[in-house]
Design a protein around this motif. Structure first.
Motif, PDB file in Angstrom:
ATOM      1  N   PRO A  77       2.399   3.617  12.335  1.00 30.68           N
ATOM      2  CA  PRO A  77       2.159   5.074  12.422  1.00 30.68           C
ATOM      3  C   PRO A  77       3.006   5.752  13.473  1.00 30.68           C
ATOM      4  N   GLY A 126       0.844  -1.190   0.000  1.00 28.77           N
ATOM      5  CA  GLY A 126       0.000   0.000   0.000  1.00 28.77           C
ATOM      6  C   GLY A 126       0.876   1.236   0.000  1.00 28.77           C
ATOM      7  N   SER A 127       0.275   2.355  -0.217  1.00 26.99           N
ATOM      8  CA  SER A 127       1.053   3.578  -0.324  1.00 26.99           C
ATOM      9  C   SER A 127       1.037   4.394   0.945  1.00 26.99           C
ATOM     10  N   SER A 128       0.387   3.850   2.032  1.00 31.42           N
ATOM     11  CA  SER A 128       0.250   4.663   3.242  1.00 31.42           C
ATOM     12  C   SER A 128       1.383   4.387   4.242  1.00 31.42           C
ATOM     13  N   HIS A 129       2.251   3.495   3.888  1.00 28.76           N
ATOM     14  CA  HIS A 129       3.294   3.131   4.857  1.00 28.76           C
ATOM     15  C   HIS A 129       4.653   3.532   4.350  1.00 28.76           C
ATOM     16  N   PRO A 149       6.450   7.103   2.253  1.00 30.39           N
ATOM     17  CA  PRO A 149       5.245   6.382   1.801  1.00 30.39           C
ATOM     18  C   PRO A 149       5.071   6.471   0.279  1.00 30.39           C
TER      19      PRO A 149
END
Length: 822
Positions: free
Chosen positions: A788, A741-744, A763
């Motif tokens: 996070p 995913g692109s959020s990490h 990210p």
């Protein structure tokens, strides 16, 4: 012939001869000598034809007064016509045919004395001895008395002088006596004989006795030829001798003194009127006098009673006196003094006592009898009558020979009471709880009777004082009291309307158990002893028992903190208390009914619930317990830790009352669940990057359940895949991956044995460059997403690469496989 006759006579007389040794071998001896004749004996000489004896007085040896010749075969010859009591010299020659002396011997010898005058007097000294008197003869050295009896020659005695005793003769026998003078040469011719007769022998006493204390009887064997006997008696210590004549062979002396020693002698008279030989003295004691002044009294030797008998002693009696005391009850005693004790004697006996004195002569007359009554026997058949007023009357049987009575009453505490009477009863005050020992003595002039029957009487024990009755348990009454006098055992009774309970004990305390609950009891303590029995007149005490135990307990939970309790009650009047006791403390409720609610019970607690009834009498036993569990508590905290990309470790804090747990992670993409007794569980089937709802069910031992809800759980981002390592220019490498995913953001870590390299991608990025890589090393490469909060996911796999060198720079990169994170 004349010479031979004298020779024979002198041989028979055996007179010893003198001897002489001749010159030339002849030997000569004197064979015998008389007052006028000398007989010589010589030895034979060879060649002698005759033997010649020449005689001359020794005072003038050359004055030969005679000679005599004998033939060759003669060796013994006599020389006559000599003078009495003269010393002569005798010369003996052995002549041959020419009258030449072949051998000569000389001998000096004396002729015997001149013939004696007849014996002047002969007196009997005793029945076997004569005393002879005679005239002495000049030149005589001794005298021979010839004694002949009617049978001829009897014997010859040698005596030295006059008078002389001729002994060992036969009593009352006639003898002929003559006497000869003797010197060294021989003895004279016997004198003319005289006649004499011995006297009778002494009487021989055969028996003596004293038939009474004033007489003596003597007897003797008859003496042959005796015509009369004379006896004399003499008392020791007196100066008077009494004589008695008799023709009998026994005699009784009378009128003598009692207990005296007498000497008795005797002799017999022959028909010629001569007094015979006196007998030896015999001693005889008269019997002692009769004892006088006899007295009798009672004595005790240890525990044996006897009669002490005394009398007067007669100091004038001779010798030792033994006294014999006799009772007509066959009791005897002996004494050498003035008293003696007859033993044993019993009570109530009548004795007739007499004393007899004894010596070697025999017993005296017995004394006058003394009648004596011993002390009375002890009274028997003692009996006691106890009256309700506290008086006791002791009675007994009267006894013979008693003059009065003394009753002794001894109480157990040591006090004593005495009652004197001539009757047969005594009355005294008797109290409860005492043992009385009673005995009675009888008295008379002889003293007191022995202690007889002892009556042991114990009065009824006293009623206990200070009685207290207390309830020590629901069905037990404890009764205490002060020990009562005379009690050996206490019988405690508890009675209600339908039950009797007994307790027997020696202690002043008793517990009566197994009583009916909620019941009034009448309690009485009865003192007893083995002798007098039990005192059943003691007062009673009333006491109620505790209430009955509630039954049929029932629990009805209303909610998690409240339970309703009910029971069955059958007491007359009681208050009920419900108690719930457990690890959560104690909770109570009280009511006079049969139901009650217990509230505010905490979670996770276990309780034992019971009901107790209480009344004025006490408290009942608690009812049977029933168990109660409240709902278990939820764990205060719960933590979910992701172990791998698809597995989590869920742990929670302790939960009171919880026995097992069901933990659930629920999401729209699926759920995970575990059931355990532990405080943690490992849960699989987790999807990475997903939000989960966390719930728990806590169960108690009995199955009660609590539903618990916790903060949700989000699983970590997924690890990248397709991680590759590429060589760049110089000593740089590029790490490439395919992201989830692109959020990490991602972090890349390269670790070798000598150096480490890290790079972080923002990210959306899927690569990262690493510079200054040391060629020739093997590298572990891990690409991990960041949470996070910036922390690294720890469970992404490692890849192993070898980085070769091309000169001084990085050469070919070789993939050697992958492995899990260490």
């Amino acid at each position: 012939m004349g010479a031979m006759k004298w020779l024979v006579i002198f041989v028979l007389m055996g007179i010893c001869s003198q001897a002489a040794v001749a010159t030339g071998g002849i030997e000569v001896t004197v064979f015998s000598a008389t007052s006028k004749t000398m007989v010589l004996r010589w030895t034979r000489v060879s060649g002698a034809s005759s033997y010649k004896i020449t005689v001359a007085p020794s005072a003038s040896p050359n004055n030969h007064i005679s000679y005599v010749t004998f033939g060759p075969n003669t060796v013994m010859g006599s020389v006559n016509s000599l003078s009495p009591n003269i010393m002569y010299k005798f010369t003996i020659e052995a002549l041959d045919n020419s009258q030449v002396a072949l051998s000569t011997a000389v001998l000096d010898s004396t002729t015997a004395p001149e013939r004696m005058d007849p014996i002047q007097t002969v007196k009997p000294k005793d029945s076997t001895t004569f005393i002879v008197e005679f005239n002495l003869k000049t030149g005589a050295t001794s005298y021979t008395v010839r004694v002949e009896n009617a049978n001829g020659f009897f014997r010859e005695d040698t005596v030295s002088s006059s008078p002389a005793e001729i002994k060992s003769l036969t009593p009352y026998t006639e003898y002929t006596l003559s006497i000869m003078a003797v010197n060294s040469g021989g003895r004279s011719q016997p004198s003319s004989p005289v006649m004499a007769k011995t006297v009778l022998p002494p009487p021989q006493f055969s028996a003596t006795s004293s038939p009474s204390n004033d007489s003596i009887i003597v007897s003797w064997d008859p003496v042959a030829y005796a015509v009369q006997y004379t006896l004399s008696i003499y008392k020791l210590g007196s100066n008077t001798t009494t004589k008695h004549n008799t023709t009998n062979t026994n005699l009784t002396f009378t009128g003598l003194d009692a207990g005296s020693l007498y000497h008795v002698k005797s002799y017999a008279w022959d028909p010629e009127g001569r007094k015979g030989d006196r007998s030896l003295c015999i001693n005889q004691t008269t019997r002692p006098p009769m004892p006088s002044s006899v007295t009798v009294s009672m004595v005790m030797n240890n525990t044996v009673a006897g009669l002490s008998v005394s009398w007067e002693l007669d100091q004038g009696v001779y010798g030792s006196i033994n006294y014999h005391v006799m009772s007509d009850q066959n009791l005897t005693c002996n004494s050498t003094s003035r008293s003696c004790t007859l033993s044993p004697v019993g009570c109530g006996e009548v004795h007739k006592v007499q004393v007899t004195a004894c010596n070697e002569a025999g017993p005296s007359y017995p004394s006058s009898p003394v009648v004596f009554v011993t002390y009375p026997c002890p009274p028997q058949s003692l009996a006691l009558v106890e009256s309700p007023e506290g008086n006791c009357t002791l009675t007994w049987d009267t006894v013979p020979h008693a003059d009065s009575y003394s009753a002794f009453i001894k109480r157990g505490d040591g006090s004593e009471e005495t009652c004197n009477t001539t009757g047969s009863n005594c009355t005294y005050h008797c109290e409860c709880g005492y043992t009385y020992l009673m005995y009675v003595y009888a008295f008379n002039l002889a003293g007191s009777s022995p202690q007889g029957q002892v009556l042991n009487h114990t009065t009824l024990p006293c009623c206990p004082e200070g009685v207290s009755v207390s309830l020590v348990s629901t069905d037990t009454l404890e009764i205490k009291w002060m020990a009562s006098r005379g009690a050996e055992l206490y019988e405690t009774r508890a009675v209600d309307g339908s039950q009797l309970i007994l307790c027997n004990d020696t202690a002043p305390v008793c517990a009566l158990s197994d009583l009916n609950c909620d019941s009034p009891y009448s309690v009485v303590v009865i003192p007893c002893n083995d002798i007098s029995g039990c005192n059943r007149a003691c007062p009673a005490h009333t006491k109620d028992t505790a209430p009955c135990m509630p039954t049929n307990l029932m629990l009805n939970p209303k909610n998690s903190s409240c339970v309703s309790v009910s029971w069955t009650a059958n007491n007359r009047a009681a208050t009920y208390t419900v108690s719930a006791t457990g690890d959560g403390g104690e909770h109570n409720c009280t009511t006079s009914g049969n139901t009650c609610d217990i509230t505010d019970l905490p979670c996770g607690s276990t309780y034992e619930v019971s009901v107790t009834a209480t009344s004025a009498a006490g408290q009942s036993l608690p009812s049977f317990w029933d168990s109660l569990e409240t709902e278990p508590c939820c764990p205060v905290s719960l933590t979910v830790d992701q172990v791998t990309q698809a597995m989590t470790n869920v742990s929670w804090s302790p939960a009171k009352g919880a026995h097992s747990f069901i933990t659930s992670l629920t999401s729209s993409r699926g759920h995970a669940r575990c059931h355990t007794k532990d405080s943690h569980c490992l849960m699989g089937c987790i999807t990475c990057g997903t939000n989960y709802t966390v719930t728990m069910e806590a169960f108690s031992h009995s199955g009660r359940r609590s539903n618990c809800t916790y903060q949700g759980f989000s699983s970590s981002a997924c690890c990248p895949s397709g991680v590759r390592l590429y060589r760049l220019h110089g000593n740089s490498l590029r790490v490439y991956w395919r992201g989830a995913g692109s959020s990490h953001s991602y972090i890349t870590e390269m670790r070798a044995s000598s150096n480490n390299h890290t790079c972080t991608a923002s990210p959306g990025e899927n690569s990262c460059d690493v510079s200054n890589v040391q060629c020739g090393d093997v590298y572990n490469v891990v690409v991990s997403p960041l949470t996070p909060d910036g922390s690294k996911v720890l469970f992404c796999p490692q890849r192993l690469y070898s980085v070769t060198c091309a000169g001084n720079e990085v050469g070919t990169v070789i993939f050697r496989g992958k492995r899990s994170v260490d």
